[in-house]
Design a protein around this motif. Structure first.
Motif, PDB file in Angstrom:
ATOM      1  N   PHE A 112       0.861  -1.119  -0.174  1.00  0.00           N
ATOM      2  CA  PHE A 112       0.150   0.030   0.131  1.00  0.00           C
ATOM      3  C   PHE A 112       0.935   1.252   0.125  1.00  0.00           C
ATOM      4  O   PHE A 112       2.023   1.141   0.632  1.00  0.00           O
ATOM      5  CB  PHE A 112      -0.827  -0.085   1.183  1.00  0.00           C
ATOM      6  N   ASP A 113       0.338   2.304  -0.715  1.00  0.00           N
ATOM      7  CA  ASP A 113       0.959   3.606  -0.682  1.00  0.00           C
ATOM      8  C   ASP A 113       0.570   4.140   0.607  1.00  0.00           C
ATOM      9  O   ASP A 113      -0.730   4.389   0.798  1.00  0.00           O
ATOM     10  CB  ASP A 113       0.558   4.476  -2.023  1.00  0.00           C
ATOM     11  N   LEU A 114       1.507   4.447   1.401  1.00  0.00           N
ATOM     12  CA  LEU A 114       1.308   5.072   2.853  1.00  0.00           C
ATOM     13  C   LEU A 114       0.884   6.532   2.615  1.00  0.00           C
ATOM     14  O   LEU A 114       0.488   7.133   3.848  1.00  0.00           O
ATOM     15  CB  LEU A 114       2.379   4.744   3.727  1.00  0.00           C
ATOM     16  N   ALA A 115       1.202   7.218   1.691  1.00  0.00           N
ATOM     17  CA  ALA A 115       0.746   8.617   1.476  1.00  0.00           C
ATOM     18  C   ALA A 115      -0.604   8.812   1.181  1.00  0.00           C
ATOM     19  O   ALA A 115      -1.273   9.762   1.417  1.00  0.00           O
ATOM     20  CB  ALA A 115       1.775   9.457   0.468  1.00  0.00           C
ATOM     21  N   THR A 116      -1.469   7.649   0.577  1.00  0.00           N
ATOM     22  CA  THR A 116      -2.731   7.850  -0.170  1.00  0.00           C
ATOM     23  C   THR A 116      -3.468   6.637   0.561  1.00  0.00           C
ATOM     24  O   THR A 116      -4.612   6.682   0.250  1.00  0.00           O
ATOM     25  CB  THR A 116      -2.655   7.682  -1.692  1.00  0.00           C
ATOM     26  N   GLY A 117      -2.805   5.658   0.991  1.00  0.00           N
ATOM     27  CA  GLY A 117      -3.616   4.194   1.177  1.00  0.00           C
ATOM     28  C   GLY A 117      -3.957   3.401  -0.006  1.00  0.00           C
ATOM     29  O   GLY A 117      -4.558   2.354   0.380  1.00  0.00           O
ATOM     30  N   LYS A 118      -3.602   3.800  -1.111  1.00  0.00           N
ATOM     31  CA  LYS A 118      -3.984   3.099  -2.228  1.00  0.00           C
ATOM     32  C   LYS A 118      -3.161   1.695  -2.591  1.00  0.00           C
ATOM     33  O   LYS A 118      -1.867   1.794  -1.963  1.00  0.00           O
ATOM     34  CB  LYS A 118      -3.600   3.928  -3.847  1.00  0.00           C
ATOM     35  N   VAL A 119      -3.808   0.936  -3.189  1.00  0.00           N
ATOM     36  CA  VAL A 119      -3.133  -0.444  -3.187  1.00  0.00           C
ATOM     37  C   VAL A 119      -2.145  -0.350  -4.438  1.00  0.00           C
ATOM     38  O   VAL A 119      -2.293   0.191  -5.559  1.00  0.00           O
ATOM     39  CB  VAL A 119      -4.334  -1.700  -3.726  1.00  0.00           C
ATOM     40  N   LEU A 120      -1.029  -0.925  -4.041  1.00  0.00           N
ATOM     41  CA  LEU A 120       0.115  -0.914  -5.089  1.00  0.00           C
ATOM     42  C   LEU A 120       0.250  -2.437  -5.689  1.00  0.00           C
ATOM     43  O   LEU A 120       0.617  -2.576  -6.843  1.00  0.00           O
ATOM     44  CB  LEU A 120       1.305  -0.309  -4.487  1.00  0.00           C
ATOM     45  N   ARG A 121       0.049  -3.377  -4.887  1.00  0.00           N
ATOM     46  CA  ARG A 121       0.105  -4.844  -5.346  1.00  0.00           C
ATOM     47  C   ARG A 121      -0.992  -5.440  -4.483  1.00  0.00           C
ATOM     48  O   ARG A 121      -1.121  -5.459  -3.185  1.00  0.00           O
ATOM     49  CB  ARG A 121       1.407  -5.246  -5.096  1.00  0.00           C
ATOM     50  N   GLY A 122      -1.628  -6.462  -5.108  1.00  0.00           N
ATOM     51  CA  GLY A 122      -2.643  -7.251  -4.586  1.00  0.00           C
ATOM     52  C   GLY A 122      -1.908  -8.453  -4.136  1.00  0.00           C
ATOM     53  O   GLY A 122      -0.650  -8.435  -4.043  1.00  0.00           O
ATOM     54  N   PRO A 123      -2.800  -9.212  -3.173  1.00  0.00           N
ATOM     55  CA  PRO A 123      -4.316  -9.610  -3.744  1.00  0.00           C
ATOM     56  C   PRO A 123      -5.256  -8.479  -3.167  1.00  0.00           C
ATOM     57  O   PRO A 123      -6.476  -8.305  -3.651  1.00  0.00           O
ATOM     58  CB  PRO A 123      -4.534 -10.867  -3.124  1.00  0.00           C
ATOM     59  N   ALA A 124      -4.974  -7.639  -2.337  1.00  0.00           N
ATOM     60  CA  ALA A 124      -5.881  -6.610  -1.921  1.00  0.00           C
ATOM     61  C   ALA A 124      -6.355  -5.824  -2.990  1.00  0.00           C
ATOM     62  O   ALA A 124      -5.597  -5.485  -3.894  1.00  0.00           O
ATOM     63  CB  ALA A 124      -5.290  -5.751  -0.736  1.00  0.00           C
ATOM     64  N   THR A 125      -7.670  -5.212  -2.833  1.00  0.00           N
ATOM     65  CA  THR A 125      -8.021  -4.577  -4.030  1.00  0.00           C
ATOM     66  C   THR A 125      -8.612  -3.306  -3.568  1.00  0.00           C
ATOM     67  O   THR A 125      -8.913  -2.288  -4.441  1.00  0.00           O
ATOM     68  CB  THR A 125      -9.180  -5.305  -4.887  1.00  0.00           C
ATOM     69  N   GLU A 126      -8.765  -3.241  -2.272  1.00  0.00           N
ATOM     70  CA  GLU A 126      -9.433  -1.960  -1.552  1.00  0.00           C
ATOM     71  C   GLU A 126      -8.421  -1.091  -1.026  1.00  0.00           C
ATOM     72  O   GLU A 126      -7.731  -1.717  -0.204  1.00  0.00           O
ATOM     73  CB  GLU A 126     -10.492  -2.272  -0.613  1.00  0.00           C
ATOM     74  N   PRO A 127      -8.517   0.336  -1.018  1.00  0.00           N
ATOM     75  CA  PRO A 127      -7.340   0.984  -0.435  1.00  0.00           C
ATOM     76  C   PRO A 127      -7.516   0.951   1.277  1.00  0.00           C
ATOM     77  O   PRO A 127      -8.624   0.496   1.903  1.00  0.00           O
ATOM     78  CB  PRO A 127      -7.536   2.352  -0.687  1.00  0.00           C
ATOM     79  N   LEU A 128      -6.436   1.246   1.827  1.00  0.00           N
ATOM     80  CA  LEU A 128      -6.571   1.405   3.533  1.00  0.00           C
ATOM     81  C   LEU A 128      -7.689   2.550   3.840  1.00  0.00           C
ATOM     82  O   LEU A 128      -7.496   3.557   3.320  1.00  0.00           O
ATOM     83  CB  LEU A 128      -5.334   1.418   4.101  1.00  0.00           C
ATOM     84  N   PRO A 129      -8.525   2.144   4.870  1.00  0.00           N
ATOM     85  CA  PRO A 129      -9.395   3.354   5.133  1.00  0.00           C
ATOM     86  C   PRO A 129      -8.588   4.253   6.055  1.00  0.00           C
ATOM     87  O   PRO A 129      -7.633   4.199   6.666  1.00  0.00           O
ATOM     88  CB  PRO A 129     -10.171   2.527   6.229  1.00  0.00           C
ATOM     89  N   ALA A 130      -8.955   5.651   5.749  1.00  0.00           N
ATOM     90  CA  ALA A 130      -8.557   6.505   6.282  1.00  0.00           C
ATOM     91  C   ALA A 130      -8.797   6.708   7.838  1.00  0.00           C
ATOM     92  O   ALA A 130      -9.977   6.199   8.035  1.00  0.00           O
ATOM     93  CB  ALA A 130      -8.814   8.134   5.446  1.00  0.00           C
TER      94      ALA A 130
END
Length: 143
Positions: A112-130
């Motif tokens: 996960f990108d820790l500046a945005t919470g976005k997934v960079l590599r799966g298997p996760a498909t949802e971003p980290l909750p803010a």
């Protein structure tokens, strides 16, 4: 050995092989369990404000993982903080480390990108909750 004894012996051996296979599969599944990675069954974000530590713990342009609180905080610029749940959105494991600005999930390798919470590599498909975060009296408060 009679034919009936031989057939009975084969049946016992087949049953033993099936049992061994089931035990092996159970061990493989338990190795993939999220319960041992401290995230399973608990909320992904703090339910009330929690003090994480000193603002100096989070470097400008970097991030800090507060694993015991299941929160990761980044500091894109002096005095600005962003926080996200450190619980992977794939299977609930808690991130275990930060590598080059990316949060790593130890269970299945999601990043996960820790500046945005976005997934960079799966298997996760949802971003980290803010997570709400603020600096107050030199301390970082999340939740």
């Amino acid at each position: 050995m009679s034919a009936s004894q031989s057939a009975a012996r084969r049946t016992v051996l087949k049953g033993a092989a099936a049992l061994a296979g089931a035990v092996g599969a159970g061990a493989a599944l338990s190795a993939c369990s999220t319960e041992t990675n401290s995230g399973y069954g608990s909320p992904a974000v703090p339910q009330e404000p929690v003090e994480l530590g000193a603002v100096s713990a989070v470097p400008v342009g970097g991030a800090k993982l507060f694993r015991e609180r299941k929160v990761v905080v980044s500091c894109p610029a002096e005095g600005q903080y962003k926080a996200f749940s450190a619980q992977c959105t794939h299977a609930g494991c808690v991130l275990d480390k930060i590598v080059e600005g990316e949060g790593n999930c130890p269970c299945h390798g999601s990043r996960f990108d820790l500046a945005t919470g976005k997934v960079l590599r799966g298997p996760a498909t949802e971003p980290l909750p803010a997570v709400a975060v603020k600096a107050e009296n030199g301390k970082i408060i999340a939740g």
